[in-house]
Design a protein around this motif. Structure first.
Motif, PDB file in Angstrom:
ATOM      1  N   CYS A 236       2.549  -7.027  -8.578  1.00  0.00           N
ATOM      2  CA  CYS A 236       1.956  -7.644  -7.390  1.00  0.00           C
ATOM      3  C   CYS A 236       2.865  -8.746  -6.866  1.00  0.00           C
ATOM      4  O   CYS A 236       3.390  -9.552  -7.631  1.00  0.00           O
ATOM      5  CB  CYS A 236       0.594  -8.244  -7.728  1.00  0.00           C
ATOM      6  SG  CYS A 236      -0.598  -7.007  -8.250  1.00  0.00           S
TER       7      CYS A 236
ATOM      8  N   ASP B 239       2.825  -7.568   1.698  1.00  0.00           N
ATOM      9  CA  ASP B 239       3.909  -6.585   1.658  1.00  0.00           C
ATOM     10  C   ASP B 239       4.244  -6.133   0.235  1.00  0.00           C
ATOM     11  O   ASP B 239       5.206  -5.404   0.033  1.00  0.00           O
ATOM     12  CB  ASP B 239       5.160  -7.130   2.363  1.00  0.00           C
ATOM     13  CG  ASP B 239       5.616  -8.470   1.790  1.00  0.00           C
ATOM     14  OD1 ASP B 239       4.800  -9.124   1.119  1.00  0.00           O
ATOM     15  OD2 ASP B 239       6.770  -8.854   2.018  1.00  0.00           O
ATOM     16  N   GLY B 240       3.468  -6.545  -0.759  1.00  0.00           N
ATOM     17  CA  GLY B 240       3.699  -6.049  -2.115  1.00  0.00           C
ATOM     18  C   GLY B 240       2.901  -4.785  -2.365  1.00  0.00           C
ATOM     19  O   GLY B 240       2.103  -4.362  -1.519  1.00  0.00           O
ATOM     20  N   PRO B 241       3.094  -4.170  -3.550  1.00  0.00           N
ATOM     21  CA  PRO B 241       2.300  -2.977  -3.875  1.00  0.00           C
ATOM     22  C   PRO B 241       0.806  -3.290  -3.940  1.00  0.00           C
ATOM     23  O   PRO B 241      -0.030  -2.400  -3.835  1.00  0.00           O
ATOM     24  CB  PRO B 241       2.824  -2.548  -5.254  1.00  0.00           C
ATOM     25  CG  PRO B 241       3.681  -3.651  -5.746  1.00  0.00           C
ATOM     26  CD  PRO B 241       4.062  -4.519  -4.589  1.00  0.00           C
ATOM     27  N   ASN B 242       0.479  -4.570  -4.120  1.00  0.00           N
ATOM     28  CA  ASN B 242      -0.920  -5.001  -4.217  1.00  0.00           C
ATOM     29  C   ASN B 242      -1.598  -5.129  -2.866  1.00  0.00           C
ATOM     30  O   ASN B 242      -2.808  -5.288  -2.805  1.00  0.00           O
ATOM     31  CB  ASN B 242      -0.989  -6.345  -4.942  1.00  0.00           C
ATOM     32  CG  ASN B 242       0.023  -7.361  -4.448  1.00  0.00           C
ATOM     33  OD1 ASN B 242       1.165  -7.013  -4.167  1.00  0.00           O
ATOM     34  ND2 ASN B 242      -0.371  -8.611  -4.329  1.00  0.00           N
ATOM     35  N   LYS B 243      -0.848  -5.066  -1.780  1.00  0.00           N
ATOM     36  CA  LYS B 243      -1.408  -5.171  -0.425  1.00  0.00           C
ATOM     37  C   LYS B 243      -2.357  -6.358  -0.285  1.00  0.00           C
ATOM     38  O   LYS B 243      -3.465  -6.245   0.244  1.00  0.00           O
ATOM     39  CB  LYS B 243      -2.124  -3.875  -0.049  1.00  0.00           C
ATOM     40  CG  LYS B 243      -1.178  -2.689  -0.046  1.00  0.00           C
ATOM     41  CD  LYS B 243      -1.791  -1.485   0.625  1.00  0.00           C
ATOM     42  CE  LYS B 243      -0.782  -0.372   0.767  1.00  0.00           C
ATOM     43  NZ  LYS B 243      -1.183   0.839   0.057  1.00  0.00           N
TER      44      LYS B 243
ATOM     45  N   HIS C 100      -3.944  -8.085  -2.619  1.00  0.00           N
ATOM     46  CA  HIS C 100      -4.939  -8.292  -3.665  1.00  0.00           C
ATOM     47  C   HIS C 100      -4.287  -8.896  -4.917  1.00  0.00           C
ATOM     48  O   HIS C 100      -3.102  -8.738  -5.134  1.00  0.00           O
ATOM     49  CB  HIS C 100      -5.577  -6.938  -4.011  1.00  0.00           C
ATOM     50  CG  HIS C 100      -6.800  -7.055  -4.871  1.00  0.00           C
ATOM     51  ND1 HIS C 100      -7.276  -6.006  -5.598  1.00  0.00           N
ATOM     52  CD2 HIS C 100      -7.637  -8.078  -5.097  1.00  0.00           C
ATOM     53  CE1 HIS C 100      -8.361  -6.396  -6.252  1.00  0.00           C
ATOM     54  NE2 HIS C 100      -8.606  -7.643  -5.959  1.00  0.00           N
TER      55      HIS C 100
END
Lengths: 530, 351
Positions: B233, B253-257, B259
């Motif tokens: 994240c 902009d991370g894989p966590n969008k 969260h």
């Protein structure tokens, strides 16, 4: 993961086996929950504990620890019997199907239910139909598949299932191991393993050795694969491993059979520990070197979906802590080699030149683009999912695998099954989470989960102190009476040094990859009378 | 499919299915919003995004889809009057005093009041005194008198974390936030992911870590990648002038969008723990004692050289780290293979 996190909404169904996703990978867990609850996607959960995900599952198979291969074979048996397998995919992209089919013949739901401790074999049929009828279906797993002496076979069985259903090489499908550490993927990619250089180039391959000899400007490199962690501990006790250099690991808490680990550390002539805290392992060290914590350094990390991201320094290092790469460079220089590195980026430029899957990545690209390896050239967009159109080895290989029981069986002296794992609020050996005030305040102490009937049998009430013992040792901790574990199974989180679960665990290893069987051993539980 | 609408007298091309708000955002036209957040579903609850459609109708821009030939006015005197009235009502209903609010400077209500020139509301009793629960949860503070009932927290929990801890109870002017079965937050099923706080537009929900440790304009923002599990994240950290970490927000902009979980949100103060190692230590007479880098590094180099010479390269083993960067892992395996001359390197991938 063969596939990507952002494909979760594309999957029509999920198989979660051996992963307590909402606690150990909560952000991915929430995404899958969303797909199931609001997206109406199907979910099959296989686990010895009634984890949160089980609440949302269409079918929840509560198996005994160590019976993954049996249940996967059972699911595949039903899929083949009912003709739900993807025959065209199997014919065109795979090999070895006939052997698999033959092996699966005897894994009827009734036979499997008996091994796995499932009351109703019909549940297995129901689960197999859900998985077989949804496409694409994504399989997610974690250490609940791998941490067995049959760990490699467990992974191969998941791959068997996904090839059988044609779910590999498609968006929203895949075999998706959830990596448990921020850069465990990267540590593997970078050759932090005894048998491979970066990007899994075998040390036994003369061409690979030649390549690294040229790059590193040295005459020879060792060809014999090295030792794994648990093997090295055994050899330390035998006096064959004399020096150990530990960077950012805490084997005293994280490795199986703690007494054995401590004996090994004490047998060493020289132990160096490079870490951010004086860990339980560092207490045995001859030299302790203070490294920077993650927020104090630049560098790249690779996540579970092979995505490489740049971390940027946010804080100044505390005290006289130094970058880990600086420390290694300084020691190397003092041992007589001419290494000069001025920044993490310089090291990245060197490593990408010898690492084909990272060759197309630069810091500049990584900061502006979403890149997942393999990314072999500048201009390559990275790879969202693996095995598209063809497998890395050509044809996907089915492996016929028989179920084998765990190393240790319950007996009258040790009548319960012990399994271990992590909690939402804590992480691994607790060096970080237990030194974070809020996390430690939420869950301040260790406990053992025990099923109400078992607790009653042993005259244990919720919150009482009990002792849990195995053939390797004994710990005392609070009992938490709950219906989460399967009857006859107890669960202990391993984050707590004051009641370290790895005092109890067994160091039986998978013969191929040497992973220890953390997830199952025999134990007994006794009430402690004050 | 592309359609055309008239936006503030200008013909604009847009896609069918977009809302008026999305079209305005794309065109760089600012519409005030409070309940709207791109990460959650739209309800049009706060009515602040009200726009004039086809001369006579008022619609909430965040929920109203565009249709071909639509005529939209984003701002006029009457719209300003309505928005001001709405803001005045919100101010009247709660206890909105920025002086003692930790969201001061990071509050969407404050910004809009400033933008629309809202005066101090007439003195009077606060209509409903709502729950103040600032101690029951280890990580979260709830000061509902600052709540504007936008519902972002309810949606953050139900649509991102998927836990459904928050909901509304009561009707009309008695409407208020509640956790299920009206527990205090600390007794609820809340897993303290903190997503509700991240989405809260005011100071109604806040983090314990922020309280009293610096106001918005004093904080520096830095991004990094979470150190815990393998999801990777991306986190935006806020750091106060004393150099303390005070807040972690999920980056979009991370894989966590956007969260985070409880560890990513609250598990970072170990970095500044007094237990951090600050100098190298060397064992002398059985005790680990502080030493200089030079002495420590020379000692390590000498001993490794000696053990390698006396017992062979294979008597040395290194554990590299899944907590360290790619660069550091690469370098340690290079060191072990090229300098020590053994493949004895492993890490906790199996543990």
């Amino acid at each position: 993961m063969t596939n990507s996190i952002r494909e979760i909404p594309v999957s029509e169904a999920f198989l979660i086996i051996g992963s307590n996703t909402t606690e150990n990978h909560p952000v991915i867990g929430a995404m899958i929950k969303k797909a199931v609850i609001t997206g109406g996607k199907k979910l099959v959960v296989v686990d010895p504990r009634k984890i949160e995900m089980a609440k949302y599952a269409d079918v929840f198979l509560q198996i005994l620890p160590g019976t993954n291969i049996a249940i996967l074979n059972g699911l595949m048996h039903v899929i083949i019997k009912e003709g739900l397998h993807d025959k065209e995919y199997i014919n065109s992209r795979c090999e070895g199907f006939a052997d698999l089919e033959k092996t699966l013949e005897r894994y009827t739901p009734e036979y499997v239910a008996d091994i796995c401790g499932i009351d109703d074999p019909e549940m297995i049929r129901k689960a197999a139909r859900i998985l077989g009828n949804a496409k694409p279906m994504a399989a997610y797993y974690c250490m609940g598949i791998t941490q067995f002496k049959s760990g490699v076979n467990g992974v191969k069985s998941v791959a068997n299932l996904q090839m059988l259903l044609g779910n590999l090489g498609v968006a929203g499908g895949g075999v998706n191991p959830l990596r448990g550490q921020s850069n465990v993927q990267g540590a593997c990619d970078m050759g932090g393993l005894p048998n491979v250089f970066t990007a899994y180039q075998p040390v036994t391959n003369p061409d690979a050795r030649q390549k690294f000899q040229n790059a590193w400007k040295i005459p020879t490199l060792p060809e014999k694969p090295g030792l794994t962690i648990v093997e090295s501990m055994n050899l330390a006790i035998e006096g064959k491993v004399k020096a150990l250099y530990v960077m950012g690991e805490n084997p005293v808490i994280s490795d199986p059979n703690q007494h054995h680990v401590i004996e090994a550390l004490k047998s060493l002539d020289f132990l160096v520990v490079q870490d951010i805290m004086l860990t339980e392992t560092a207490e045995y060290a001859d030299v302790v070197l203070p490294g920077c914590a993650f927020l104090e350094k630049d560098g790249t990390v690779s996540n579970t979906e092979r995505r490489v991201q740049v971390m940027r320094k946010a804080l100044n290092p505390i005290g006289d802590a130094r970058d880990d790469w600086w420390i290694i460079t300084e020691i190397a220089r003092r041992m007589g080699v001419e290494w000069v590195y001025n920044s993490a980026e310089e090291i990245f430029e060197e490593l990408r030149a010898v690492t084909p899957s990272y060759a197309g990545m630069t810091y500049e690209r990584l900061e502006n683009e979403l890149l997942q390896w393999p990314c072999p050239t500048i201009g390559h967009p990275g790879t969202q999912f693996l095995h598209k159109d063809r497998f890395a080895r050509g044809l996907g290989l089915f492996t016929a695998i028989e179920y084998t029981p765990p190393a240790e069986q319950v007996d009258p002296e040790y009548p319960l099954v012990l399994t271990t794992g992590r909690l939402l609020e804590h992480f691994h050996t607790g060096t970080m989470s237990r030194n974070s005030k809020i996390l430690d305040a939420i869950v301040p102490e260790p406990y053992v989960e025990i099923f109400p009937n078992d607790a009653e049998n042993y005259n244990i009430s919720d919150g009482e102190i009990v002792s849990v013992s195995t053939r390797r040792g004994s710990i005392r901790l609070k009992a938490f009476v709950t219906k989460r574990p399967k009857p006859n199974v107890v669960f202990i989180p391993f984050h707590f040094h004051e009641a370290c679960a790895n005092v109890l665990t067994i160091d039986a290893l998978d013969p191929l990859c040497k992973i220890p069987e953390f997830k199952v051993c025999a134990c007994k539980i006794e009430k402690v009378y004050p | 499919m592309a359609i055309k609408i008239t936006l503030d007298g200008r013909e604009v091309e847009c896609e069918r299915g977009m809302t008026i708000l999305e079209v305005c955002n794309k065109q760089g036209i600012r519409i005030p919003t409070l309940c709207y957040h791109p990460q959650v579903s739209k309800t049009g609850a706060c009515r602040l995004c009200i726009v004039r459609v086809n001369k006579t109708m008022f619609k909430t821009a965040c929920t109203e889809p565009v249709v071909d030939g639509m005529n939209v006015i984003s701002c006029d005197d009457e719209l300003i009057f309505i928005r001001k009235s709405l803001l005045n009502l919100l101010l009247l209903e709660g206890d909105h005093n920025c002086l003692y609010c930790e969201a001061n400077g990071n509050c969407e209500l404050q910004s809009l009041c400033h933008e629309y020139g809202i005066e101090i509301p007439p003195a009077g009793d606060i209509r409903n005194v709502r729950t103040r629960d600032v101690t029951s949860s280890e990580g979260l503070r709830r000061e509902e008198n600052r709540c504007i009932l936008c519902g972002r927290c309810v949606k953050a929990c139900a649509e991102i974390q998927m836990n459904r801890v928050w909901d509304f109870a009561g009707r009309g002017s008695h409407a208020h936030l509640t956790t299920h079965i009206q527990d205090v937050l600390g007794d609820s099923e809340c897993v303290q992911c903190g997503q509700c706080v991240q989405l809260c537009p005011t100071g109604a929900l806040s983090f314990q870590t922020v309280y009293g440790r610096g106001l918005e304009w004093e904080l520096t923002k830095k991004s990094s990648i979470c150190i815990y599990c393998g999801v990777g994240c991306k986190i935006d950290f806020s750091i106060n002038p004393q150099g303390e970490l005070v807040r972690a927000d999920g980056a979009l902009d991370g894989p966590n969008k956007g969260h985070l979980c409880v560890k990513g949100r609250f598990g970072f103060d170990f970095v500044q723990s007094p237990k951090r190692l600050k100098t190298p230590l060397v064992r002398k007479n059985g005790e680990l004692v502080p030493t200089s880098w030079d002495e420590a590094l020379n000692h390590v180099a000498d001993r490794l050289k000696q053990i390698k010479t006396e017992n062979g390269s294979d008597s040395v083993m290194a554990f590299t780290s899944a907590k360290c960067t790619n660069e550091e892992n690469y370098l340690l395996q290079k060191f072990i293979r090229a300098v020590i001359g053994t493949n004895n390197i492993d890490h906790c991938a199996r543990l």
